[in-house]
Design a protein around this motif. Sequence first.
Motif, PDB file in Angstrom:
ATOM      1  N   GLU A   1      -0.915   5.711  -5.701  1.00  0.00           N
ATOM      2  CA  GLU A   1      -2.694   6.003  -5.867  1.00  0.00           C
ATOM      3  C   GLU A   1      -2.673   7.080  -7.032  1.00  0.00           C
ATOM      4  O   GLU A   1      -2.831   8.099  -7.112  1.00  0.00           O
TER       5      GLU A   1
ATOM      6  N   MET B   1      -9.098   0.839  -7.709  1.00  0.00           N
ATOM      7  CA  MET B   1      -8.876   1.608  -6.434  1.00  0.00           C
ATOM      8  C   MET B   1      -9.725   0.533  -5.075  1.00  0.00           C
ATOM      9  O   MET B   1     -11.322   0.850  -5.177  1.00  0.00           O
TER      10      MET B   1
ATOM     11  N   GLY C   1      -7.239   4.616  -1.983  1.00  0.00           N
ATOM     12  CA  GLY C   1      -6.504   5.373  -3.162  1.00  0.00           C
ATOM     13  C   GLY C   1      -5.498   4.288  -4.218  1.00  0.00           C
ATOM     14  O   GLY C   1      -5.030   4.499  -4.486  1.00  0.00           O
ATOM     15  N   GLU C   2      -4.983   3.100  -3.071  1.00  0.00           N
ATOM     16  CA  GLU C   2      -4.249   2.381  -3.000  1.00  0.00           C
ATOM     17  C   GLU C   2      -4.637   1.074  -4.511  1.00  0.00           C
ATOM     18  O   GLU C   2      -6.170   1.405  -4.638  1.00  0.00           O
TER      19      GLU C   2
ATOM     20  N   ASP D   1       0.692  -1.050  -0.536  1.00  0.00           N
ATOM     21  CA  ASP D   1      -0.012   0.115   0.044  1.00  0.00           C
ATOM     22  C   ASP D   1       0.721   0.829  -0.134  1.00  0.00           C
ATOM     23  O   ASP D   1       0.066   2.030  -1.071  1.00  0.00           O
TER      24      ASP D   1
ATOM     25  N   CYS E   1       2.246   2.459  -3.084  1.00  0.00           N
ATOM     26  CA  CYS E   1       1.384   2.042  -4.171  1.00  0.00           C
ATOM     27  C   CYS E   1       1.818   3.827  -4.733  1.00  0.00           C
ATOM     28  O   CYS E   1       1.073   4.488  -3.637  1.00  0.00           O
TER      29      CYS E   1
ATOM     30  N   GLU F   1      -7.854   8.307 -10.346  1.00  0.00           N
ATOM     31  CA  GLU F   1      -9.446   6.788 -10.261  1.00  0.00           C
ATOM     32  C   GLU F   1      -9.079   7.573 -12.386  1.00  0.00           C
ATOM     33  O   GLU F   1      -8.655   7.835 -13.112  1.00  0.00           O
TER      34      GLU F   1
END
Length: 480
Positions: free
Chosen positions: A86, A163, A167-168, A81, A84, A89
Motif C-alpha cells: 500500500e 490505487m 490502498g492496495e 492484496d 501489497c 498515493e
Amino acid sequence: MRIFDTNVQELKYKVLMEVAYQTWLGNDSFAVFNEIANEIVKKGEPPMSCCIYKDRAIVAERIRIALGGNKDNPNVIQVIDIACDECPEAGHTVTDLCRGCVAHRCADACKLGAIYFDDEQMAHIDKSKCVECGKCADVCPYGAIANFKRPCERACKFDAISMAEGGEAQIDNDKCVACGACVYQCPFGATLDTSSIVDVIRTIMGSENNTKYKVYAMVAPAIASQFTYAKLEQVVTAIKELGFYMVTEAALGADMVAYDEAQELIEKDFLTSSCCPAFVRYIKTRFPELTDHISHNLSPMATLGKFIKEHDPDAKIVFIGPCTAKKAEIKQGHVKDYIDYVLTFEELQALIDSKDIIVEELPETSLDEASYFGRIFARSGGVTAAVEEAVKELNPEGFVFNPIVCDGVDKCKPALMRASKGLMKDYNFIEGMICSGGCIGGAGCLTHGPANKKEVEEYGKESSAETIKSAIDRAEEQGL
C-alpha cells in the motif's frame, strides 16, 4: 549459485516448487498448507513482513495463484492484496528537501491553489485540488517537489494499475495487456501471473508415460539466454526427464510465420507483426483503426501448435517461454485449440527442481528443427530479419521491404501513432515487441542480463538449416 535476479523471484519459485512437489505426490496443496508454509517461512528466521503469521498468510495467497488464481478474474495478472505494501498515493509530493523559502515560487506557479504552507513555511500539496501538472516541481529552486509513482504503476506503460479504496493496487483488465512488467517490478511480489503448473503435472501423470496421449514441450528460442548454469542441451534433457514425450522448438513456428508473413506483406504492402500477444492487444485496445493491418498469421507458438495437432490430434502441448502474455493468448478462441498450457522459465525451473533433477549432470539432447532466423525471433529485430530473409527467398519482383523495429512501449507508441494518422508512408512493416529487448526481456525470465541477445544470436548460428524454407520443408517431410 544465484539463478534469479531478485529475492521476490526466488520466493515465487519456492512456492511453485513446493506446490509442484506436493502435486507429484498426489497431494492437494491446501491440504498440506502447513508443510509448505513451514518450508517457505521457517521459524526463527527474520520475517519478510511484520510477522511470521502474515508471511504465512501471503504464502497461502501465493499457493492460490499457483493453482490458477481467482477464477472469477479472467486476467492472468492478479494482485495479492495482503502482500501489497500500500505504497503512498502516486503523484507530486513535497520532500524534506523543502527549505521553507520566502519566494514561494511553487505557490505562484499553481493556478489551482493546491500549495499551502505550515507555520514553518514548509510547502504542502492539497491533493483534492492538485491535477498533477508538475508546474510547482518545475519552478522549485531546490528540486524539493518530486513526482512519486508506485513501482507497479511506473512499470505499467498502459495506465492499467491504480490505487484501490483500501490502498492496495488494482488492475484495470480492459487496459492490461498481460505483459507482466508489474510482476517483475513490484518489490513485494504483490502482483503475480497465475500458474498452470499443477495442471501440467496432472497432464503429464495422466498420460501414463505418454501411452494414453503424448505431451509435447514447446520451448521459446529465448531459452538460449536462460539456465546459464548448464548447457541448453542438458535443459532439453531435463524437460524430457519431467515426462514430456518430445521437446520442440517454437522457433520452427517462427520460421513458418516469417514465411507466411512475408507473403502477406507482399500482397497487402503494409503490416504490423503478430508474434507478440501484448503488442497485438495494445493495437486492438489503443489503436483499433490499425487492427486490420495486424498480420493475420497466428503467433509462432500457435502456428507450431496447430502443426503438431494436425499430425497428432490427441497431443497435449505445453509452451515454455519468457512471456506472461502467452498465458492470456491461449485463452483466445483462435488459439486455445492449439496450445493447452503455458509455463514461464521461472515455472520450468521450479518444475525441474521439484523432481530433484540435477540439470548440469544430465546428458545432452540437441534441438535442430528451426533456422537461424526462426531462433532470433527472441530478440528485438529478429522478426524483421526473418521476414526480410523470407522476402528474399520468395524473391517478388519490384517489392521493397522497409521495416521499422520497435521494442518497449515507449518506442512502439510513437510508431503506432504515426501509422494511425497515415504518416508511415516510408515504412511498410512494423515489428513490435512490448518488452524491452524483445522476448529476452520477458517478465517470466530467470534473469534479465545484458548478454541475452548475444546468447540468442549464438544459438541461432548453431542451426543446420540454411534457409527458412528448408527448415519448413524438413518439418513437413518428417512431421517433426
